[in-house]
Design an enzyme around this catalytic site. Sequence first.
Site, mmCIF file in Angstrom:
data_model
loop_
_atom_site.group_PDB
_atom_site.id
_atom_site.type_symbol
_atom_site.label_atom_id
_atom_site.label_comp_id
_atom_site.label_asym_id
_atom_site.label_seq_id
_atom_site.Cartn_x
_atom_site.Cartn_y
_atom_site.Cartn_z
ATOM 1 N N ARG A 181 26.202 1.321 -16.121
ATOM 2 C CA ARG A 181 26.159 2.240 -14.978
ATOM 3 C C ARG A 181 24.821 2.971 -14.841
ATOM 4 O O ARG A 181 24.742 4.039 -14.239
ATOM 5 C CB ARG A 181 27.315 3.243 -15.041
ATOM 6 C CG ARG A 181 28.678 2.583 -14.875
ATOM 7 C CD ARG A 181 29.783 3.622 -14.727
ATOM 8 N NE ARG A 181 31.052 2.987 -14.390
ATOM 9 C CZ ARG A 181 31.926 2.539 -15.293
ATOM 10 N NH1 ARG A 181 31.658 2.671 -16.582
ATOM 11 N NH2 ARG A 181 33.051 1.974 -14.925
ATOM 12 N N GLU B 78 -0.417 -7.120 1.459
ATOM 13 C CA GLU B 78 0.304 -5.841 1.426
ATOM 14 C C GLU B 78 -0.669 -4.665 1.562
ATOM 15 O O GLU B 78 -0.339 -3.644 2.161
ATOM 16 C CB GLU B 78 1.120 -5.705 0.138
ATOM 17 C CG GLU B 78 2.366 -6.574 0.083
ATOM 18 C CD GLU B 78 3.500 -6.054 0.972
ATOM 19 O OE1 GLU B 78 3.357 -4.976 1.568
ATOM 20 O OE2 GLU B 78 4.528 -6.750 1.051
ATOM 21 N N ARG C 85 10.495 5.420 6.267
ATOM 22 C CA ARG C 85 10.274 4.308 5.343
ATOM 23 C C ARG C 85 10.406 2.945 6.027
ATOM 24 O O ARG C 85 9.900 1.935 5.528
ATOM 25 C CB ARG C 85 11.241 4.410 4.158
ATOM 26 C CG ARG C 85 10.934 3.419 3.040
ATOM 27 C CD ARG C 85 11.669 3.730 1.755
ATOM 28 N NE ARG C 85 11.332 2.739 0.730
ATOM 29 C CZ ARG C 85 11.682 2.843 -0.549
ATOM 30 N NH1 ARG C 85 12.373 3.885 -0.973
ATOM 31 N NH2 ARG C 85 11.336 1.906 -1.412
ATOM 32 N N ASN D 148 8.185 -1.847 6.565
ATOM 33 C CA ASN D 148 8.643 -3.208 6.832
ATOM 34 C C ASN D 148 7.777 -3.932 7.858
ATOM 35 O O ASN D 148 8.142 -5.028 8.306
ATOM 36 C CB ASN D 148 10.101 -3.190 7.324
ATOM 37 C CG ASN D 148 11.063 -2.749 6.246
ATOM 38 O OD1 ASN D 148 10.984 -3.211 5.115
ATOM 39 N ND2 ASN D 148 11.978 -1.853 6.589
ATOM 40 N N HIS E 57 9.889 -12.200 5.582
ATOM 41 C CA HIS E 57 10.954 -12.572 4.649
ATOM 42 C C HIS E 57 11.666 -13.844 5.100
ATOM 43 O O HIS E 57 12.019 -14.698 4.288
ATOM 44 C CB HIS E 57 11.964 -11.433 4.520
ATOM 45 C CG HIS E 57 11.512 -10.320 3.637
ATOM 46 N ND1 HIS E 57 12.127 -9.084 3.608
ATOM 47 C CD2 HIS E 57 10.497 -10.239 2.738
ATOM 48 C CE1 HIS E 57 11.510 -8.300 2.741
ATOM 49 N NE2 HIS E 57 10.519 -8.972 2.206
ATOM 50 N N HIS F 170 4.929 -14.552 -1.175
ATOM 51 C CA HIS F 170 5.408 -13.403 -0.394
ATOM 52 C C HIS F 170 4.299 -12.870 0.515
ATOM 53 O O HIS F 170 4.515 -12.656 1.724
ATOM 54 C CB HIS F 170 5.896 -12.294 -1.332
ATOM 55 C CG HIS F 170 6.318 -11.045 -0.622
ATOM 56 N ND1 HIS F 170 7.502 -10.946 0.085
ATOM 57 C CD2 HIS F 170 5.694 -9.845 -0.468
ATOM 58 C CE1 HIS F 170 7.598 -9.745 0.614
ATOM 59 N NE2 HIS F 170 6.522 -9.055 0.294
#
Length: 537
Positions: free
Chosen positions: A299, A363, A418, A422, A429, A441
């Site tokens: 957990r 990126e 945020r 993207n 993707h 990527h």
Amino acid sequence: MSENLKQAPDSNIYLVGFMGAGKSTVGRLLARMVGREFLDLDEQIAAHANCSISEIFAAEGEEGFRERESAALRQVARRKNLVIALGGGAVLRDENWKLIRKTGVSIYLHVRPKTLAQRLEREVERPLLLRFPPQQRLRKITELLHHRTARYDQADFTICNEETPAEAVALICQRLQILPLVHVELQERSYFIWVKPGGLQHLGELYAGYHLGPRAAIITDTTVAQLYGELLTNSLRTNGIETVLVSVPPGEEHKSLQTAEWLYTRLLEAGSDRHTTIIALGGGVIGDVAGFVASTFLRGIPYVQIPTTLLAQVDSSVGGKTGVNHPLGKNLIGTFYQPRFVLIDPLLLQTLPERERWSGLAEVLKYGLIRDPALFQRLEADLENLAKSPEKLVEIIARCCTIKAEIVSADEREASLRKFLNFGHTVGHALEAASGYQLRHGEAIAWGMLIAARLSHEKSGLSTSELERIESLLARFPKPSLAQIDLAKVQELIRRDKKVRDGRVQFVLLRTIGEPVLCDAVTESDLEETLQALRTV
């Protein structure tokens, strides 16, 4: 930065504060991280006298010890580029304080009396406390601290050292601007990103400085394990950390639930428990998988990110997104789970294939397009040199991390701001998955940004001149053709993108370079037309 360090970057750094404030522990780690020599003034005095501080006090009294202290300070102050931990009372003499101010910058490590008393509870080597029983020490500490606080408060900077030594070191480096450090501010889940060339060899000391568990599990891939596995394992074990290294095959195809299950088994077989910390050593695939395992094993256990690719260093290691792929799409299964810290060593990029460096630079370009026109201009001016010379990327890596940290700190779970991260990723993707992950990527994201730029010209008002600049820069990125990509498959994958809302895909587009917008007016026919136009590029 203090005036002393501005005028003389090799000025000494003096750590001041009460006994038990952690000056020696913080000082040693600080010296390691900034490449300086560390000196503990009390240790220097004891070595010169060939006896302990308690013995000096017993034989010569406090005044005799203070004379020795001043003499030792005069000696070390003649040197430069040191980190020096001073005794708690060293700053009380005016002559000492003037010398400290003249030859360096002073940092007061502030700790509350109650915490000091807890740290000094079993102390038997502090002469000023020895004559007081433990139950009276809090009162004595409070009295002494009250007497000294006026001088401590005159230090150039005050840093709280109530948490861990590593966090105190990070705050010092940040205040003195002597190491690129980025703070992701998420209240109790806040953490630092360390950008330190050569930092990998100091991982064991940094880990210990965070007071993480006595066991560590390094999760990496077989390629990275051969390069850095032994170095990292030895660094941890030298610092008393029981360490196991687990490696998986490299490649996006191993970013799966099957890999996660295999890692759970290896961790259980190694006896890992809630006092174990996972260390993700690798690129984006390893960072995402290891973070996902850390967030779900028992957990949730702590983890650390050590990204080894440019793509991971500027993007995927920061922000707490973890996850694995599903046969129906990329990153569809995952969690938001923040690391305890991120250690970025730009020197690791020297062993990175050039294709992977180009992938990472895609990126970097994203950050310039959505947030920083100056960064975009830097890439326009020096793109090819940056791809060939990783040593030039330290400042750029830190800038990208700063941008992402600002965005994540404001919107951890992608409710608003945020989403701009993207840009180029919705189509990217899909292209990546449709190629069977033959596209790297960053290569897929480069195509995705080109498509998003053209759509921006049509839908959100991006000027023709800026579109031409973006297209010109992206044309310099080496990337495989889209000729063999099944565009119907791309459209299908986009429909299943995790950003789809009520059957509509929300695209990140540009109003201008540095100003992104969200747009849900892109139709499938718009996208198909743009994709078809680029198949022959």
